[in-house]
Enzyme design. Structure first.
Site, short mmCIF file in Angstrom:
data_model
loop_
_atom_site.label_atom_id
_atom_site.label_comp_id
_atom_site.label_asym_id
_atom_site.label_seq_id
_atom_site.Cartn_x
_atom_site.Cartn_y
_atom_site.Cartn_z
N SER A 250 -21.16 -8.85 -32.26
CA SER A 250 -21.04 -8.02 -31.07
C SER A 250 -22.37 -8.01 -30.32
O SER A 250 -23.37 -8.55 -30.77
CB SER A 250 -20.67 -6.60 -31.47
OG SER A 250 -21.79 -5.96 -32.04
N LYS A 251 -22.34 -7.35 -29.18
CA LYS A 251 -23.54 -7.32 -28.33
C LYS A 251 -24.75 -6.81 -29.09
O LYS A 251 -25.88 -7.15 -28.77
CB LYS A 251 -23.33 -6.42 -27.10
CG LYS A 251 -22.06 -6.68 -26.33
CD LYS A 251 -20.96 -5.69 -26.74
CE LYS A 251 -19.67 -6.45 -26.98
NZ LYS A 251 -18.70 -5.75 -27.84
N ARG A 252 -24.47 -6.01 -30.09
CA ARG A 252 -25.58 -5.44 -30.86
C ARG A 252 -26.35 -6.48 -31.66
O ARG A 252 -27.42 -6.22 -32.17
CB ARG A 252 -25.04 -4.40 -31.83
CG ARG A 252 -24.23 -3.36 -31.08
CD ARG A 252 -24.41 -2.00 -31.64
NE ARG A 252 -23.81 -1.03 -30.78
CZ ARG A 252 -23.27 0.10 -31.19
NH1 ARG A 252 -23.27 0.36 -32.48
NH2 ARG A 252 -22.76 0.95 -30.35
#
Length: 482
Positions: A250-252
RNA sequence: GGUGCCGUAGGCAAAUCGGUAAAGCCACAGGUCUUUCAAACCUGUGUUUGCGGGUUCAACUCCCGUCGGCACUGCCA
């Protein structure tokens, strides 16, 4: 029946690697089957959808070479169609209005959890009488539209990658909301799971190929196909792309948007190649380095793996370096120019062309990312450069001053300097001054490039010479040298 | 909690109907080349298919159980 597949990204963020990989599989499948690849922007979430994200998605797909045959279509422009379909379900008695407030639903779920039950809608408003509805409306309540899901239904389909899959109606969470709340008799914003089905039917999508995170949506959608009297398409759920710790990327996890990969200096070909390898393996005899069109010839879901694939930067980097190393220099130069410009290096892209092409030839074998070219060629672009600590140490070693001096003196008779000239100059210096070649070379490198590691020294010297920088650097080195 | 999916070396993976497992690629180690780093090339390390049963002459492949990971479980997509 003709093959029609689609990519349906929602413009609530930049084009993500996972979406792009799904796009790759769809594109590959469409091309292999001689079908159509359709692009549909799922902007039903008005709050979060942004036009700049749509643009980013379009740009990213284009950059990767994933051209679409139809679209982009926008769901926000097709609301009438969705309303019409909802009316049909309502009239058929397959959907109904539910007047529960968010608070009531929360309370219901809390109570279920407290009893150790799975949270689900208990279908409490499924059979409301007209009077009850009127009463709720008189209260000023708004209503969502819910689609009925029978508990005892069994939904089964054959997935292209997972084989036979089966779900029970009772595990679907109760009657599903297909349109958001709207007041008295109106129909609110239609929701994802419903809209997808309506569109896929309307666009005659034959194969729904998406990420594994959509498996749970599939039974609900199949029910909707049936309710709308449509043929259920073939489904194929590709494995997810995982991060280092094995969770969905994910973007994280840092860099995940295609635009960022592009900025870092990955080529579109390498990225597309790598994404294809994330879940698909080429058949026996086919190389792992391939272009999309080549992969399309061989692509099939038979070879799509079931398990999630961890994203491996090492392998991506290796792949990228392979593409860079194989690229014709004039083509690579075009890709490199923006990076040098962004770094503030001064040069004439037209007038210095021959020099620049030599430079590309010089650094090409060492490149992993386009970005690497900035540091790697700094000594050739920046006139005022400090000596590295290592270079300074080298210059202060005994014998170095003599070597540099000897080179400087001998250089006079080698004007203009050529490749062959450099070789014989070095030979001459080592023999006339009884210096070891290693010392001469190290001294030269320190003086000329101000560092102890870098691209081929002779070629570097040549490029420096063509800029008229070699003599001054040797002289500057002499000042430091013991 | 529920439902579902998945589980082959550090990573990606191959092994078409069950028939000698780990092909290939990355990473890693060593070496060759070389003026350095990198590249390139050569060689090598790593396993008994999460675990336990069962069926079978034969199981990574089929069945049961178990553990683990992940996904979904919304008036998001």
């Amino acid at each position: 029946m003709s093959v029609r597949v689609r990519l349906a990204p929602s413009p609530t963020g930049n084009l993500h690697i996972g979406t792009a990989r799904t796009a790759v599989f769809n594109w590959l499948f469409a091309r292999h089957q001689g079908g159509k690849f359709i692009l549909r922007i799922e902007d039903t979430d008005l709050e979060r959808s942004r036009p700049e994200y749509t643009q980013n998605i379009l740009d990213g797909l284009t950059w990767l070479g994933l051209n679409w045959d139809e679209g982009p279509f926008f769901q926000s422009q097709r609301l009438d169609l969705y309303r019409e379909k909802i009316h049909i379900l309502l009239e058929k008695g397959l959907a109904y209005r539910a007047y529960d407030t968010p608070e009531e639903l929360d309370a219901m779920r809390e109570a279920q959890k407290a009893k150790g039950e799975a949270p689900r809608y208990d279908n409490r408003h499924r059979y409301l009488t007209p009077e009850q509805c009127a009463a709720y409306e008189a209260e000023g309540r708004s209503a969502v539209i819910r689609f009925m899901i029978e508990d005892d239904r069994e939904i089964t389909w054959t997935d292209l990658v997972r084989g036979k899959l089966s779900w029970k109606g009772r595990d679907l969470g109760g009657d599903m909301v297909i349109a958001r709340a709207a007041s008295a008799g109106d129909i609110g914003q239609p929701l994802y799971n419903f809209v997808v089905v309506v569109d896929d039917i309307d666009m005659q999508i034959s194969h729904v190929l998406r990420g594994e995170d959509h498996i749970g949506n599939t039974p609900k959608q199949i029910l909707l196909y049936e309710a709308l009297g449509a043929t259920v398409p073939t489904f194929g759920h590709a494995p997810l792309i995982l991060n280092q710790s094995g969770a969905k990327l994910s973007k994280r996890d840092g860099v995940t948007s295609i635009a960022e990969f592009q900025q870092m200096g990955y080529t579109a070909e390498a990225l597309a190649n790598y994404m294809t390898l994330l879940g698909w393996s080429p058949p026996e005899g086919m190389d792992e380095i391939f272009l999309l069109p080549g992969a399309a010839e061989k692509f099939s879901f038979d070879r799509v793996n079931k398990a999630g694939a961890k994203f491996d930067w090492d392998k991506l980097n290796w792949l990228n370096s392979q593409y860079l190393h194989q690229m014709p220099s004039n083509q690579l130069l075009e890709l490199l120019l923006p990076y040098w410009q962004a770094a503030g290096y001064e040069f004439d892209a037209v007038g210095d062309r021959p020099w620049l092409e030599q430079l590309v030839d010089l650094i090409k074998p060492s490149l992993t990312l386009l970005q690497d070219a900035v540091e790697m060629s700094r000594y050739l672009f920046v006139a005022q450069l400090d000596f590295s600590a290592e270079a300074t140490t080298q210059l202060q070693q005994s014998g170095t001053a003599a070597a540099v001096q000897a080179i400087l003196t001998t250089l006079e008779s080698y004007q203009p300097l050529t490749s062959e000239g450099i070789q014989s100059l070095i030979k001459q210096v080592t023999s006339e001054h009884h210096l070891k070649k290693g010392l001469v070379m190290r001294s030269l490198r320190a003086a000329l490039t101000k560092a102890m590691h870098g691209p081929d020294l002779a070629q570097s010297w040549l490029l420096l010479h063509q800029h008229g920088w070699d003599r001054s650097r040797l002289e500057a080195a002499l000042e430091i040298a013991g």
